[in-house]
Write a protein that holds these residues in place. Sequence first.
Motif, PDB file in Angstrom:
ATOM      1  N   UNK A  26       0.874  -1.178   0.000  1.00  0.00           N
ATOM      2  CA  UNK A  26       0.000   0.000   0.000  1.00  0.00           C
ATOM      3  C   UNK A  26       0.909   1.224   0.000  1.00  0.00           C
ATOM      4  N   UNK A  27       0.792   2.035  -1.048  1.00  0.00           N
ATOM      5  CA  UNK A  27       1.625   3.244  -1.115  1.00  0.00           C
ATOM      6  C   UNK A  27       0.996   4.342  -0.288  1.00  0.00           C
ATOM      7  N   UNK A  28       1.794   4.981   0.535  1.00  0.00           N
ATOM      8  CA  UNK A  28       1.294   6.080   1.369  1.00  0.00           C
ATOM      9  C   UNK A  28       2.457   6.899   1.915  1.00  0.00           C
ATOM     10  N   UNK A  29       2.112   7.920   2.701  1.00  0.00           N
ATOM     11  CA  UNK A  29       3.143   8.832   3.208  1.00  0.00           C
ATOM     12  C   UNK A  29       3.354   8.707   4.713  1.00  0.00           C
ATOM     13  N   UNK A  30       2.383   8.130   5.412  1.00  0.00           N
ATOM     14  CA  UNK A  30       2.532   8.064   6.871  1.00  0.00           C
ATOM     15  C   UNK A  30       1.742   6.938   7.488  1.00  0.00           C
ATOM     16  N   UNK A  31       2.292   6.387   8.598  1.00  0.00           N
ATOM     17  CA  UNK A  31       1.596   5.324   9.340  1.00  0.00           C
ATOM     18  C   UNK A  31       1.498   5.762  10.807  1.00  0.00           C
ATOM     19  N   UNK A  32       0.274   5.803  11.316  1.00  0.00           N
ATOM     20  CA  UNK A  32       0.044   6.173  12.713  1.00  0.00           C
ATOM     21  C   UNK A  32      -0.410   4.943  13.495  1.00  0.00           C
ATOM     22  N   UNK A  33       0.272   4.659  14.597  1.00  0.00           N
ATOM     23  CA  UNK A  33      -0.081   3.494  15.409  1.00  0.00           C
ATOM     24  C   UNK A  33      -1.070   3.890  16.489  1.00  0.00           C
ATOM     25  N   UNK A  34      -2.157   3.121  16.600  1.00  0.00           N
ATOM     26  CA  UNK A  34      -3.132   3.348  17.684  1.00  0.00           C
ATOM     27  C   UNK A  34      -3.543   1.965  18.189  1.00  0.00           C
ATOM     28  N   UNK A  35      -2.552   1.236  18.700  1.00  0.00           N
ATOM     29  CA  UNK A  35      -2.772  -0.180  19.046  1.00  0.00           C
ATOM     30  C   UNK A  35      -2.647  -0.426  20.555  1.00  0.00           C
ATOM     31  N   UNK A  36      -3.067   0.542  21.328  1.00  0.00           N
ATOM     32  CA  UNK A  36      -3.083   0.353  22.774  1.00  0.00           C
ATOM     33  C   UNK A  36      -1.798   0.821  23.443  1.00  0.00           C
TER      34      UNK A  36
END
Length: 304
Positions: free
Chosen positions: A225-235
Motif C-alpha cells: 500500500x503506497x502512502x506517506x505516513x503510518x500512525x499506530x493506535x494499538x493500545x
Amino acid sequence: MKEIIIIGSGPAGLTAAIYTARANLAPLVIAGDQYGGQLMTTTEVENFPGFPEGIQGPVLMQNMVKQAERFGAEILHGNATSVDFSSNPKKVWVGDKEYQARSVIVASGSSPRVLNIPGEQEFWGKGVSTCATCDGAFYRDKVVAIIGGGDSAMEEATFLTRFAKKVYIIHRRESFRASKIMQERALKNEKIEVIWNTEVKEVHGDQVVEKLQLRNTETQEEHDLELDGMFLAIGHIPNVGFLNESLTLDDQGFIDAQHHTRTNIEGVFVAGDVHDHHYQQAITAAGMGSMAAIDAEQWIASQP
Ligand code: NAP
C-alpha cells in the motif's frame, strides 16, 4: 523529607496532588519531562464532566496543575528513574538526585504500544508516529494509515482527515472494538477507507515512508500500500520500568492493586493507567487519583 511523592502528572497524579495538597501534605509531583501525560497530545476532550462544550486536553491539564499548585503542590520536571521502597522513608531518584518521602503514589501512566516490525524504528518520525495530534499537520494532502480498531484509532483517523486527502484504517480483524459513536463518525467520513483483516508486515521507503507491506490475516495474501505516513493506535503498555520490579504486577504487566489503591508495599499506592488497562479514561484516572490520595493520607495519619 516529604510526606508524599506522587510519580506522574496525568489526571491521576494531578488529582492525587490536589487532594493531598488540600490535606496539607505538600506533595512533590515528579511530573515527567512535560506535565500532563497523554492528554497533552489530545485535542478536544468531550466526555470530562463539567465542560459541556468540551475542553482541549492541554488546557484541562494546565488547569489541574494550577489547581494543585494553588494548594501547595510542588511540580518537579523530570522522570523518576529508580526507586527503593524496601525501607522507610521511601526513596525515588530522578537521575542522580534522590528524593525521600513517607508515602508514594505511583501514577506513571502508560505509553503507546509499537508493532516491532522491520522499518518501524528506521522510519520513526519520518512517516511513523503514535501521535496524530502532534504530527497530523505534516500530512496535508497526503495519504496516511491508522493501525488499530479501538477508540483511539477512530478518533485519530477522523482527526487526520482534517489534513490528509485519504486515511486508511488498517485493522487485524473484521470488526472494531471502538464504541459505536466513534465507529460511526469514522465510517461515515468519505476520506476514510477501512482495510479489514490485515496486518502490517514491513515499512518501506527511501528517506521517508513510501509504502507498507500488508498481509491479509485470513488468506495470508500479501500486497503493498503506497502512502506517506503510518500512525499506530494499538493500545498502551504500562510505565513500570523505573520501579526495579519492586511492585507486584498483574498478568498483563500493570501494577496490581489490592484493597482499593494499595500495592504490595505498605505506604505505596497506585492510580490511573499504570494500574487500569480496562477503562483508561481521564475521569477514571482522576477518580482513582483521589482514592489513592485519601488512602495515602489515612495511611500517613495511622503511622507513628
Ligand atoms: P484499545 O481499545 O486497546 O484498542 C487497541 C486496538 O489495537 C485494538 O483494536 C487491537 O486489535 C489493536 N491492536 C493491538 N495490538 C495490535 C497489534 N500488535 N497489531 C495490530 N493491531 C493491534 O486501545 P485504544 O484505542 O488506545 O483505547 C484505550 C482506551 O481508551 C479504551 O478504553 C478507549 O475506550 C479509551 N479511549 C477513549 C476515547 C474517547 O472516548 N474519546 C478516545 C481514545 C481512547 P483487537 O481489537 O483485534 O484486539
